[in-house]
Design a protein around this motif. Structure first.
Motif, mmCIF file in Angstrom:
data_model
loop_
_atom_site.group_PDB
_atom_site.id
_atom_site.type_symbol
_atom_site.label_atom_id
_atom_site.label_comp_id
_atom_site.label_asym_id
_atom_site.label_seq_id
_atom_site.Cartn_x
_atom_site.Cartn_y
_atom_site.Cartn_z
ATOM 1 N N VAL A 46 2.858 3.019 3.098
ATOM 2 C CA VAL A 46 4.258 2.670 3.379
ATOM 3 C C VAL A 46 4.769 1.753 2.265
ATOM 4 O O VAL A 46 4.658 0.531 2.326
ATOM 5 C CB VAL A 46 4.378 2.008 4.775
ATOM 6 C CG1 VAL A 46 5.834 1.711 5.109
ATOM 7 C CG2 VAL A 46 3.796 2.940 5.808
ATOM 8 N N SER A 47 5.341 2.363 1.231
ATOM 9 C CA SER A 47 5.656 1.625 0.004
ATOM 10 C C SER A 47 6.779 0.625 0.203
ATOM 11 O O SER A 47 7.738 0.879 0.934
ATOM 12 C CB SER A 47 6.096 2.602 -1.091
ATOM 13 O OG SER A 47 5.008 3.344 -1.500
ATOM 14 N N ALA A 48 6.666 -0.469 -0.531
ATOM 15 C CA ALA A 48 7.698 -1.503 -0.481
ATOM 16 C C ALA A 48 8.977 -0.998 -1.159
ATOM 17 O O ALA A 48 8.923 -0.138 -2.046
ATOM 18 C CB ALA A 48 7.192 -2.752 -1.193
ATOM 19 N N GLN A 395 -4.771 0.017 0.483
ATOM 20 C CA GLN A 395 -3.475 0.594 0.867
ATOM 21 C C GLN A 395 -2.357 -0.443 0.750
ATOM 22 O O GLN A 395 -1.232 -0.114 0.392
ATOM 23 C CB GLN A 395 -3.554 1.163 2.286
ATOM 24 C CG GLN A 395 -4.360 2.453 2.281
ATOM 25 C CD GLN A 395 -4.711 2.971 3.651
ATOM 26 O OE1 GLN A 395 -4.619 2.232 4.635
ATOM 27 N NE2 GLN A 395 -5.125 4.215 3.735
ATOM 28 N N TRP A 396 -2.700 -1.695 1.015
ATOM 29 C CA TRP A 396 -1.680 -2.745 0.873
ATOM 30 C C TRP A 396 -1.283 -2.909 -0.600
ATOM 31 O O TRP A 396 -0.095 -2.914 -0.932
ATOM 32 C CB TRP A 396 -2.205 -4.071 1.452
ATOM 33 C CG TRP A 396 -1.181 -5.168 1.374
ATOM 34 C CD1 TRP A 396 -0.129 -5.372 2.224
ATOM 35 C CD2 TRP A 396 -1.094 -6.204 0.369
ATOM 36 N NE1 TRP A 396 0.609 -6.467 1.818
ATOM 37 C CE2 TRP A 396 0.039 -6.998 0.690
ATOM 38 C CE3 TRP A 396 -1.854 -6.535 -0.743
ATOM 39 C CZ2 TRP A 396 0.424 -8.107 -0.080
ATOM 40 C CZ3 TRP A 396 -1.473 -7.631 -1.509
ATOM 41 C CH2 TRP A 396 -0.341 -8.407 -1.168
ATOM 42 N N TYR A 397 -2.264 -3.017 -1.486
ATOM 43 C CA TYR A 397 -1.945 -3.200 -2.912
ATOM 44 C C TYR A 397 -1.177 -1.998 -3.467
ATOM 45 O O TYR A 397 -0.285 -2.149 -4.303
ATOM 46 C CB TYR A 397 -3.214 -3.436 -3.740
ATOM 47 C CG TYR A 397 -3.712 -4.862 -3.674
ATOM 48 C CD1 TYR A 397 -3.128 -5.866 -4.447
ATOM 49 C CD2 TYR A 397 -4.759 -5.221 -2.842
ATOM 50 C CE1 TYR A 397 -3.565 -7.176 -4.387
ATOM 51 C CE2 TYR A 397 -5.209 -6.533 -2.769
ATOM 52 C CZ TYR A 397 -4.607 -7.501 -3.549
ATOM 53 O OH TYR A 397 -5.042 -8.796 -3.480
ATOM 54 N N LEU A 398 -1.536 -0.819 -2.992
ATOM 55 C CA LEU A 398 -0.849 0.376 -3.495
ATOM 56 C C LEU A 398 0.596 0.418 -3.008
ATOM 57 O O LEU A 398 1.467 0.998 -3.655
ATOM 58 C CB LEU A 398 -1.607 1.639 -3.039
ATOM 59 C CG LEU A 398 -1.178 2.965 -3.640
ATOM 60 C CD1 LEU A 398 -1.248 2.942 -5.159
ATOM 61 C CD2 LEU A 398 -2.045 4.114 -3.114
ATOM 62 N N TRP A 407 -4.693 5.004 -10.085
ATOM 63 C CA TRP A 407 -5.768 4.942 -11.084
ATOM 64 C C TRP A 407 -6.040 3.517 -11.533
ATOM 65 O O TRP A 407 -7.146 3.167 -11.918
ATOM 66 C CB TRP A 407 -5.458 5.847 -12.297
ATOM 67 C CG TRP A 407 -4.259 5.430 -13.099
ATOM 68 C CD1 TRP A 407 -2.992 5.920 -12.961
ATOM 69 C CD2 TRP A 407 -4.192 4.460 -14.143
ATOM 70 N NE1 TRP A 407 -2.148 5.301 -13.845
ATOM 71 C CE2 TRP A 407 -2.844 4.400 -14.593
ATOM 72 C CE3 TRP A 407 -5.133 3.615 -14.747
ATOM 73 C CZ2 TRP A 407 -2.419 3.545 -15.608
ATOM 74 C CZ3 TRP A 407 -4.713 2.761 -15.757
ATOM 75 C CH2 TRP A 407 -3.372 2.734 -16.177
ATOM 76 N N VAL A 408 -5.019 2.657 -11.494
ATOM 77 C CA VAL A 408 -5.242 1.271 -11.932
ATOM 78 C C VAL A 408 -5.429 0.345 -10.735
ATOM 79 O O VAL A 408 -6.231 -0.594 -10.769
ATOM 80 C CB VAL A 408 -4.118 0.795 -12.892
ATOM 81 C CG1 VAL A 408 -2.752 1.015 -12.363
ATOM 82 C CG2 VAL A 408 -4.280 -0.664 -13.315
ATOM 83 N N GLU A 409 -4.752 0.648 -9.647
ATOM 84 C CA GLU A 409 -4.835 -0.225 -8.467
ATOM 85 C C GLU A 409 -6.208 -0.151 -7.806
ATOM 86 O O GLU A 409 -6.790 -1.184 -7.444
ATOM 87 C CB GLU A 409 -3.710 0.173 -7.490
ATOM 88 C CG GLU A 409 -3.697 -0.574 -6.179
ATOM 89 C CD GLU A 409 -4.677 0.012 -5.184
ATOM 90 O OE1 GLU A 409 -5.288 -0.777 -4.437
ATOM 91 O OE2 GLU A 409 -4.889 1.245 -5.160
ATOM 92 N N LEU A 410 -6.725 1.075 -7.616
ATOM 93 C CA LEU A 410 -7.939 1.233 -6.795
ATOM 94 C C LEU A 410 -9.175 0.523 -7.374
ATOM 95 O O LEU A 410 -9.834 -0.246 -6.671
ATOM 96 C CB LEU A 410 -8.212 2.723 -6.548
ATOM 97 C CG LEU A 410 -9.365 3.018 -5.601
ATOM 98 C CD1 LEU A 410 -9.046 2.567 -4.176
ATOM 99 C CD2 LEU A 410 -9.703 4.518 -5.605
#
Ligand SMILES: Cc1cc2nc3c(=O)[nH]c(=O)nc-3n(C[C@H](O)[C@H](O)[C@H](O)COP(=O)(O)OP(=O)(O)OC[C@H]3O[C@@H](n4cnc5c(N)ncnc54)[C@H](O)[C@@H]3O)c2cc1C
Ligand code: SF4
Length: 513
Positions: A46-48, A395-398, A407-410
């Motif tokens: 659920v994107s910001a 999922q929160w950071y994404l 690719w960079v967040e995970l």
């Protein structure tokens, strides 16, 4: 039936560069571009609102720039009544309608997206050519060769290898300044009075396209986290170039020294805020590094700052991409400590008594931004110490950052911050007590807790959970030589103190919802 359309070039929301490999042989007379806004990309996590706005606005600006060149762009907006809501569904409809001879794209940044587009092409027996992404210094093949046969894949030697190969900050075979690494000079904190002479951040007033996107996002994604009131991110190539220029002139000189420092209410500090522009491909990492190195050669910036900055882009950014593509899809499921707790609700509101977390979360929800140490040593550290399930943390950071692409967040989240890969990436878990945050910021001065106390009414939850973490995982951690000093300190605590800490940690965990 023969098609009149030769190549349909697929462009995703993070591929907004006109010199992308997918366009190498583009012929506007015979080829066309396909772009689609779909709900799935904003809702699979659920994107910001800030994040959705960056992507949609930058995509619309890019499509407009291509149309100005008289290129044909088949673009689906998110609010079209027959929008399928998924990339795969939208692509399938377009294939059926246009029947191109071939689909071409630059390799996407996300494993899930690659699978789904391949699936759509296969369903229609449509050829799909996936080309290397030339907006990186290295290829995934290079990284795989480097990583092959290694149990642990550390940044340092991969980074040195890239320095040698690119010649960036090199004097022949030797690093300029005779040192590869200036990390120890780059850990300064601000004095009592905080950061001095900070330049105002480079922000861009929303133009008509961005304003339309903002109102769409406020309406369509009203219940999504954060706010988009103060939107100022670069969404075009020319804005991104201005942001780069201002960073080099006003912030880079202090970047190195204060890379890890934090200060209450100061969102931007000496960082570049270029990650979303880089990840969307509005900027090429080569031009970003070149600009920084030129400032060094022109005598405007000290070596420690430039090396610290280049290390982030030539080093960390390339390295995490290699980790992602060589470890997926299994990486997503890793949970080496079997952490099971839910992510606290306050990660979505910022409402907590812990001053450091409140500050990092508030600015994250307001701007879609926090710098690396806030992500690693505040929000990430607390989740690790609390024992939150790594996938929920991921999922929160994404969802919340404007620069968030998987690719960079995970790898940053699962590997570096949560140690969920058991040490593939990081040589030890990044764990510290509240004293670290006290040293690197002024947050503790205005907090109801005390970073030096691990038990009692004023105990800092970071400090309590830190000792509890060491105590709980002592057996596993004792196999790691880099943890010995921290375990030695744990062993100095009496049994009675340890059980009081365990009790306090239990109480704290029970109070978090
Ligand atoms: C848990 C966690 C999640 C993260 N998620 C993301 C993410 O989704 N997207 C993202 O781009 N970065 C992510 N990072 C890395 C880093 O925090 C951000 O790149 C940085 O904070 C962006 O701000 P900036 O542009 O001001 O960076 P600066 O501090 O100015 O650094 C310059 C550039 O270096 C690159 N960089 C710096 N650190 C890293 C790193 N660890 N890995 C890869 N590139 C790096 C970025 O492109 C950044 O723009 C994450 C870090 C952590 C600990
Ligand atoms: S005392 Fe603890 S919770 Fe409060 S700001 Fe410091 S580290 Fe954060």
């Amino acid at each position: 039936m023969t098609s009149s359309l030769r190549n349909l070039v697929l462009v995703l929301g993070d591929q907004l560069n006109v010199d992308a490999s997918a366009f190498n042989d583009f012929d506007p007379q015979r080829d066309a571009v396909w772009m689609a806004e779909v709900d799935e990309e904003s809702t699979h996590v659920v994107s910001a609102k800030q994040r959705i706005t960056v992507f949609l606005s930058a995509m619309r600006h890019f499509a407009a720039a291509l149309r100005e060149k008289a290129w044909t762009v088949h673009y689906t907006t998110i609010d079209e009544s027959d929008n399928d809501g998924t990339l795969c569904g939208e692509l399938e409809k377009t294939i059926a309608r246009l029947q191109p001879e071939k689909l071409i794209m630059t390799a996407p940044g996300e494993w899930r997206v690659l699978q789904s587009l391949r699936q759509a092409a296969a369903t229609h027996q449509q050829e799909l050519e996936v080309r290397d992404d030339t907006y990186f210094f290295s290829t995934v093949r290079d990284f795989a060769a480097y990583a092959s046969g290694r149990k642990q894949i550390r940044l340092e030697y991969f980074y040195r290898d890239l320095r040698l190969r690119t010649g960036i900050l090199m004097n022949g075979k030797n690093p300029i300044g005779d040192k590869w690494n200036f990390d120890s000079d780059n850990r300064g904190s601000f004095g009592k009075n905080g950061p001095a002479g900070l330049a105002p951040p480079t922000r861009f007033a929303p133009d008509q396209i961005t304003q339309e996107v903002i109102s769409l996002v406020n309406h369509r994604f009203a219940h999504h986290p954060g706010s988009v009131e103060r939107f100022g991110w670069p969404v075009t190539r020319s804005q991104a170039l201005t942001a780069l220029e201002c960073f080099i002139a006003y912030r880079l000189p202090q970047f190195g020294l204060y890379q890890d420092a934090m200060w209450e209410g100061e969102v931007w500090l000496y960082h570049s805020h270029l990650s979303s522009a880089l990840n969307l491909k509005l900027l090429n990492p080569r031009e970003v590094c070149d600009a920084a190195v030129k400032a060094y050669h022109d005598g405007q910036v000290p070596l420690q700052a430039v090396e610290g900055f280049v290390r982030q882009i030539l080093g960390w950014r390339e390295y995490v991409r290699g980790i992602y593509w060589t470890q997926m899809p299994n990486y997503l499921e890793l949970n080496s400590s079997n952490a099971k707790a839910a992510l606290p609700d306050f990660y979505w509101t910022g409402q907590t008594d812990m001053a450091c977390l409140r500050d990092a979360l508030t600015q994250t929800l307001q701007h879609g931004y926090a710098h690396h140490i806030q992500r690693l040593m505040v929000t990430g550290l607390y989740a690790l110490l609390l024992g939150v399930q790594p996938k929920a943390v991921h999922q929160w950071y994404l969802a919340v950052y404007v620069d968030a692409v998987e690719w960079v967040e995970l790898p940053n989240t699962l590997g570096m911050s949560q140690f969920a890969d058991g040490g593939l990436m990081a040589s030890k878990p990044y764990v510290a007590s509240g004293k670290y945050i006290d040293r690197m910021s002024n947050h503790c001065k205005g907090c109801k807790f005390n970073p030096s106390e691990s038990t009692g009414d004023k105990a800092c939850p970071f400090t309590t959970l830190y000792w509890d973490y060491l105590n709980t995982h002592a057996d596993t951690l004792s196999k790691n030589p880099r943890m010995l000093m921290q375990l030695k300190n744990l062993n100095r605590l009496t049994d009675e103190k340890r059980s009081l800490i365990a009790e306090q940690a239990f109480k704290h965990r029970s109070s978090v919802t």
